[in-house]
Design an enzyme around this catalytic site. Structure first.
Site, PDB file in Angstrom:
ATOM      1  N   SER A 164       8.636   0.779   0.713  1.00  0.00           N
ATOM      2  CA  SER A 164       8.641   1.666   1.883  1.00  0.00           C
ATOM      3  C   SER A 164       8.588   0.800   3.131  1.00  0.00           C
ATOM      4  CB  SER A 164       7.422   2.591   1.842  1.00  0.00           C
ATOM      5  OG  SER A 164       7.233   3.253   3.074  1.00  0.00           O
ATOM      6  N   TYR A 176      -1.692   4.004   0.522  1.00  0.00           N
ATOM      7  CA  TYR A 176      -0.231   3.987   0.392  1.00  0.00           C
ATOM      8  C   TYR A 176       0.367   2.667   0.888  1.00  0.00           C
ATOM      9  CZ  TYR A 176       4.637   5.396   0.639  1.00  0.00           C
ATOM     10  OH  TYR A 176       6.009   5.450   0.475  1.00  0.00           O
TER      11      TYR A 176
END
Length: 309
Positions: A164, A176
């Protein structure tokens, strides 16, 4: 002089374009294993590669997701139930893959399974909130990769890891970004790996309702001291500030799956793919800026706690 530079630059991009257009032969004989195919990027990639004629081995977490995917694809596509957080499930899926690929090996491994919540200011969270994400997004990737790497080597294939833009810079708290930083580092330590770095896209795990519900839950579980520190209006202001992530292309998942497909089918795949205009022109450039500038940009865009931390 400038003309020569322009010509050289044009020639470079033409040669790069021509080189990247070359596609691997005999794709219909090649097996690709994809995790996280219940929905989102994994589901679309499985259907996309199936249409291209590849032999897709799709791993889903739920039986319902596997059944729905089989109903939407050809008989070539096969599914298996996989929980990447459980070593016994990974071992069983590895044996299942071995039985299907045989001596041909595994041409492609796509580590796509992942979660993004809870994602909130770190002081709202517990250790278990971090562990929950790391087990799926990082340790799951490592376990699946190490288990299937011998089959990938046998086919001289490729690994595609879904990271990401948050693996380049942390905008939110929670596990995350940590997990995606780990995916980047793990990928760098392997050979023949392509890393996909999407910006913001709308999938089942990034649905507005899911995100807001998880934020509310994290806030409710925070101690009274932390809630007093942040103030009653912080949660609403934080949600409002997060709306800037939304983009017109967020529903176009093919911007990501096309990168994945290229990494699997091109003779000369890239080592990294940035998917989405926000990834290319916002987060990627920001990741190269001095830390104090990035901190200032984030500080200006997000609400501050009622009391100094």
């Amino acid at each position: 002089m400038w003309l020569y530079l322009a010509v050289l630059l044009g020639l470079y991009y033409f040669l790069r374009w021509y080189r990247e257009r070359q596609v691997v032969s005999h794709l219909r004989d090649k097996f690709v294993f994809i995790t996280g195919c219940d929905s989102g990027f994994g589901n679309q990639l499985a259907r996309q590669l199936d249409l291209k004629g590849l032999r897709v081995l799709a791993a889903c977490l739920m039986k319902q997701g596997a059944e729905q995917l089989r109903n939407q694809t050809s008989d070539r596509l096969q599914t298996v139930i996989l929980d990447v957080t459980k070593t016994e499930s990974v071992a069983a899926a590895t044996e299942w893959v071995k039985e299907r690929v045989g001596d041909r090996g595994l041409w492609g491994l796509v580590n796509n399974a992942g979660i993004c919540t809870p994602m909130a200011p770190n002081q709202w969270l517990t250790k278990q909130d971090f562990v929950k994400i790391l087990e799926v997004n990082l340790l799951g990737v490592i376990d699946v990769t190490l288990s299937l790497l011998p089959l990938v080597r046998k086919a001289r294939g490729h690994v595609v890891n879904v990271s990401s833009v948050m693996g380049r810079m942390a905008v939110f708290g929670g596990g995350y970004s940590m997990s995606k930083y780990g995916v980047e580092a793990f990928s760098d330590s392997l050979m023949k790996v392509a890393v996909i770095e999407p910006g913001y896209f709308l999938t089942d795990m990034t649905q507005e309702e899911v995100y807001h519900e998880n934020l509310q839950t994290s806030w409710d579980h925070a101690s009274p001291e932390i809630q007093e520190l942040y103030g009653d209006n912080f949660l609403a202001d934080f949600i409002k500030a997060s709306d800037f992530l939304k983009a017109p292309w967020a529903r176009n998942l093919s911007l990501v799956t096309n990168c994945m497909e290229h990494a699997l089918t091109a003779c000369h795949p890239r080592s990294r793919y940035s998917a989405g205009w926000d990834a290319k022109f916002l987060y990627l450039p920001m990741s190269y800026l001095p830390s104090f500038l990035v901190d200032l940009m984030i500080y200006w865009n997000y609400p501050q706690p009622a009391k100094a931390l």
